[in-house]
Design an enzyme around this catalytic site. Structure first.
Site, PDB file in Angstrom:
ATOM      1  CE  LYS A 179      -3.708   2.531   0.136  1.00  0.00           C
ATOM      2  NZ  LYS A 179      -4.746   2.470   1.179  1.00  0.00           N
ATOM      3  CE  LYS A 247      -3.138   7.427   7.553  1.00  0.00           C
ATOM      4  NZ  LYS A 247      -3.532   6.055   7.120  1.00  0.00           N
TER       5      LYS A 247
END
Length: 300
Positions: A179, A247
Site C-alpha cells: 500500500k 499520512k
C-alpha cells in the site's frame, strides 16, 4: 489458526464507517452478512443504507458473538484504540476469530497487532485497499493482503464482496508495504495531472478537449480519468482525504528512510500536501493538489 466460517449470513463486526468503510459495510450487508457496526462519530451507524445492521456503543460490544472484525479506520492510533483502548475489541474477541484490517497503517503496527492478537488465539490479516470511494461503492476495490495463508483464505469470502481483486504478498505487514508503494504512485500521478492541468489552463487551451485526447494515449491514468474534472472545476468532492494521503506518504517515506532510499518526488508532494493542510484543505480530496500551483491555495 482461525477456523471460523465467513460465508454470507455469518455475523461480522465492522468498525469505521468513513468514506470507504460505509460503502464497504453496505455491500457486505447487501451480500447477506449480519453486521454489528460501530464508528467513532456514531452518526453513520444509523445510515439508512445499513438497514438491518445493529449498532454497538463500543468496539467491545461490536465484536460480541461475531466470527470476524473488519476495521477501516484512519491511522495507527485509531487501530490501536479500537483493539486495545478503553472498551477495545481485542479482549472481547472470541478465540478462533479473525481480524481483517483494511486500514492503512505502518507495517510495524500491523505486526504488533497480529502478535498481540495471536496470544489470544485470534488471527490477523492486514488488508489495506485501493480504488477510492468509486471502488468502495462498486465493490471493486483492490485488496493488498499480508498474513498467514490460511487466514487470508478464511477472509476471502468477505473480501470478495468488497473487491474486484485480492492479492496476498506474504506475512503480516507486507500488505501495508505494498500500500505504501501504491500511495507513492498515487502521489506522483496526482501531482503530474495537477501540473498538466495548470499548464494547459495557463496556455488557455480547451482543457476538456485536451483531457479527452490525452486520456486515450500514453498519458492516460486513473488520476487523469477520475480526478481531472475536479481540477478543471476547482472543486474537490471527497474521494480520499488529502490529510490521510499525507499520512500514508509519511509511512512510505519512513519505509524508504529505513532502507536508505531517497524519494524526491514523494518528498515534494508530501511538502505540498502539508502546505495545503496548513491552508485548511486537509479534508478535501487529494486532487486539491491542483491548488498547490496557485499563488494563494484558497484561490484557483
Amino acid at each position: 489458526m482461525t477456523g471460523c466460517d465467513l460465508r454470507p449470513e455469518s455475523r461480522l463486526a465492522f468498525i469505521g464507517l468513513g468514506a470507504l468503510g460505509l460503502p464497504m459495510a453496505v455491500n457486505l450487508r447487501a451480500a447477506g452478512y449480519r453486521l454489528r457496526v460501530h464508528t467513532r462519530s456514531r452518526a453513520a451507524e444509523s445510515d439508512p443504507s445499513l438497514e438491518g445492521s445493529s449498532a454497538a456503543d463500543s468496539p467491545a460490544a461490536a465484536v460480541h458473538g461475531c466470527a470476524a472484525l473488519l476495521l477501516c479506520v484512519s491511522d495507527d492510533a485509531a487501530v490501536e484504540s479500537v483493539l486495545w483502548g478503553e472498551q477495545g475489541a481485542g479482549p472481547a474477541l472470541e478465540q478462533g476469530s479473525l481480524v481483517i484490517d483494511c486500514s492503512t497503517i505502518g507495517p510495524s503496527t500491523a505486526r504488533k497487532m497480529a502478535e498481540r492478537l495471536a496470544q489470544r488465539g485470534i488471527a490477523y490479516v492486514d488488508a489495506p485497499v485501493t480504488g477510492g470511494t468509486e471502488g468502495a461503492k462498486a465493490g471493486t476495490l483492490t485488496v493488498l493482503c499480508g498474513g498467514e495463508a490460511a487466514a487470508v483464505e478464511t477472509a476471502r469470502p468477505v473480501l470478495e464482496v468488497i473487491s474486484g481483486s485480492i492479492h496476498h504478498f506474504g506475512d503480516v505487514g507486507s500488505g501495508q508495504q505494498v500500500k505504501a508503494v501504491n500511495q507513492v504512485l498515487v502521489a506522483g500521478s496526482y501531482a503530474a495531472v495537477a501540473e498538466a492541468i495548470a499548464l494547459g489552463q495557463h496556455l488557455q487551451l480547451p482543457m476538456e478537449q485536451v483531457v479527452d485526447a490525452l486520456r486515450q494515449g500514453a498519458a492516460g491514468s486513473w488520476a487523469l480519468e477520475h480526478r481531472s474534472q475536479a481540477m478543471l472545476n476547482d472543486a474537490y468532492p471527497l474521494g480520499f482525504k488529502l490529510a490521510l494521503h499525507h499520512k500514508d506518504l509519511g509511512i512510505a517515506l519512513d519505509a524508504a528512510l529505513q532502507t536508505g532510499l531517497k524519494l524526491p518526488i514523494t518528498e515534494a508532494v508530501h511538502a505540498q500536501e502539508q502546505a495545503l493542510m496548513d491552508a485548511g484543505l486537509g479534508d478535501a480530496d487529494v486532487s486539491a493538489l491542483r491548488r498547490s500551483l496557485a499563488a494563494n491555495p484558497h484561490q484557483p
